[in-house]
Scaffold this active site. Structure first.
Site, mmCIF file in Angstrom:
data_model
loop_
_atom_site.group_PDB
_atom_site.id
_atom_site.type_symbol
_atom_site.label_atom_id
_atom_site.label_comp_id
_atom_site.label_asym_id
_atom_site.label_seq_id
_atom_site.Cartn_x
_atom_site.Cartn_y
_atom_site.Cartn_z
ATOM 1 N N TYR A 1 0.841 -1.201 0.000
ATOM 2 C CA TYR A 1 0.000 0.000 0.000
ATOM 3 C C TYR A 1 0.878 1.254 0.000
ATOM 4 O O TYR A 1 0.633 2.191 -0.782
ATOM 5 C CB TYR A 1 -0.903 -0.025 1.228
ATOM 6 C CG TYR A 1 -1.793 1.190 1.367
ATOM 7 C CD1 TYR A 1 -2.963 1.314 0.625
ATOM 8 C CD2 TYR A 1 -1.466 2.221 2.253
ATOM 9 C CE1 TYR A 1 -3.780 2.424 0.757
ATOM 10 C CE2 TYR A 1 -2.285 3.331 2.392
ATOM 11 C CZ TYR A 1 -3.434 3.438 1.640
ATOM 12 O OH TYR A 1 -4.238 4.535 1.770
ATOM 13 N N LYS B 1 1.090 4.315 -2.843
ATOM 14 C CA LYS B 1 0.815 5.710 -2.517
ATOM 15 C C LYS B 1 2.049 6.590 -2.747
ATOM 16 O O LYS B 1 1.912 7.760 -3.130
ATOM 17 C CB LYS B 1 0.295 5.831 -1.089
ATOM 18 C CG LYS B 1 -1.071 5.177 -0.889
ATOM 19 C CD LYS B 1 -2.126 5.728 -1.862
ATOM 20 C CE LYS B 1 -3.500 5.139 -1.622
ATOM 21 N NZ LYS B 1 -4.531 5.696 -2.539
#
Length: 292
Positions: A156, A160
């Protein structure tokens, strides 16, 4: 002299992943300003319900943003139904929690396709539509995880970081075109994404409306870096200049390193199951590659 806010009334705004959470709250905040919203989500029932709550000038639409052709067709349909897109908010994303050594390739692929590749594709398509008109605004939803790293959220965080880097580069490409871009970096927001995770000590968990209000603000008075809450921007700037050991010590003191270490799976399992079904086109492409 303070800049005059740009009016948002009548603007056409397309928001992905808007059936719930930050996307839904942003749709409501922008509709309250008079914008016309295309509420897009893989869950068409959630999208249609959210749009219906906004009123008759808005549309709930289904889209799998990991399907390139479907994403483009969705944007075309928005422009046919509501008019040229003034704002595209690339919001759709998932956050599985897993130690990287234990994370399977399907989870990695889903996050890369949904959290990053779809944002790249959406940004490209928005540029192709907006630059010739000399106006428009692209909003990419990243996270403070795009400026740092958190155990059990490695993939994740990677996606990002990619969204932040993409937005930085595109900002340079758009200079002088009349098209704006913003990257939104919230802390933990009380949505399904953080179900079962621990709260960081001394740091207030946000609600979706906090992020929505900052997005509205960045559209009215354009700015690139949109930190939520705003004080986290200066904090990152200051701590970024500190030696790594001290920086990591501060993160441990705040409990940031522990937030995703031992999630309550009884609370989290429903979200994880839904996240695993969030990128059907990506799953199909993976199967095709395996069979080739």
């Amino acid at each position: 002299m303070a800049k005059q806010p740009r009016p948002l009334a009548g603007k056409v705004v397309a928001i992905t992943g808007a059936g719930r959470g930050i996307g839904r709250a942003t749709a409501a905040a922008l509709a309250a300003k008079g914008a016309r919203i295309a509420v897009a989500d893989l869950d068409v029932a959630a999208a249609e319900q959210a749009a219906a709550e906004l009123g008759p000038d808005h549309a709930g639409m289904a889209v799998d943003v990991t399907d390139g052709a479907a994403f483009i067709a969705f944007l075309d349909d928005v422009e046919k139904r509501l008019g040229p897109i003034d704002v595209l908010i690339n919001n759709a994303g998932i956050m599985p929690v897993s130690a990287l050594a234990e994370e399977d390739d399907a989870s990695v692929t889903r996050q890369l396709e949904l959290n990053l590749h779809a944002v790249i594709r959406g940004t490209q398509e928005a540029m192709r539509r907006m630059v010739p008109r000399g106006s428009g605004h692209i909003v990419n939803i990243a996270s403070l995880a795009g400026r740092s790293g958190f155990p059990n959220l490695a993939t994740y965080c990677a996606t990002k970081h990619g969204v932040v880097g993409l937005s930085e580069a595109v900002r340079g490409e758009l200079r002088g075109t009349g098209v704006e871009i913003s990257v939104v970096m919230p802390g933990f927001v009380r949505t399904e994404l953080i179900a079962g995770l621990k709260d960081a000590r001394g740091v207030k968990t946000l609600v979706p409306e906090d992020v929505a209000n900052e997005i509205v603000s960045a559209l009215e008075v354009p700015r690139f870096d949109v930190f939520v809450p705003r004080w986290t921007g200066p904090l990152i700037a200051v701590t970024g200049a500190l030696p790594r050991r001290l920086r990591e010590g501060i993160a441990r003191a705040l409990g940031a390193d522990d937030a995703a270490r031992e999630p309550d799976r009884s609370v989290r399992d429903a979200y994880e199951a839904r996240a695993a079904r969030s990128a059907p086109a990506a799953e199909e492409h993976a199967k095709e590659r395996s069979a080739a």
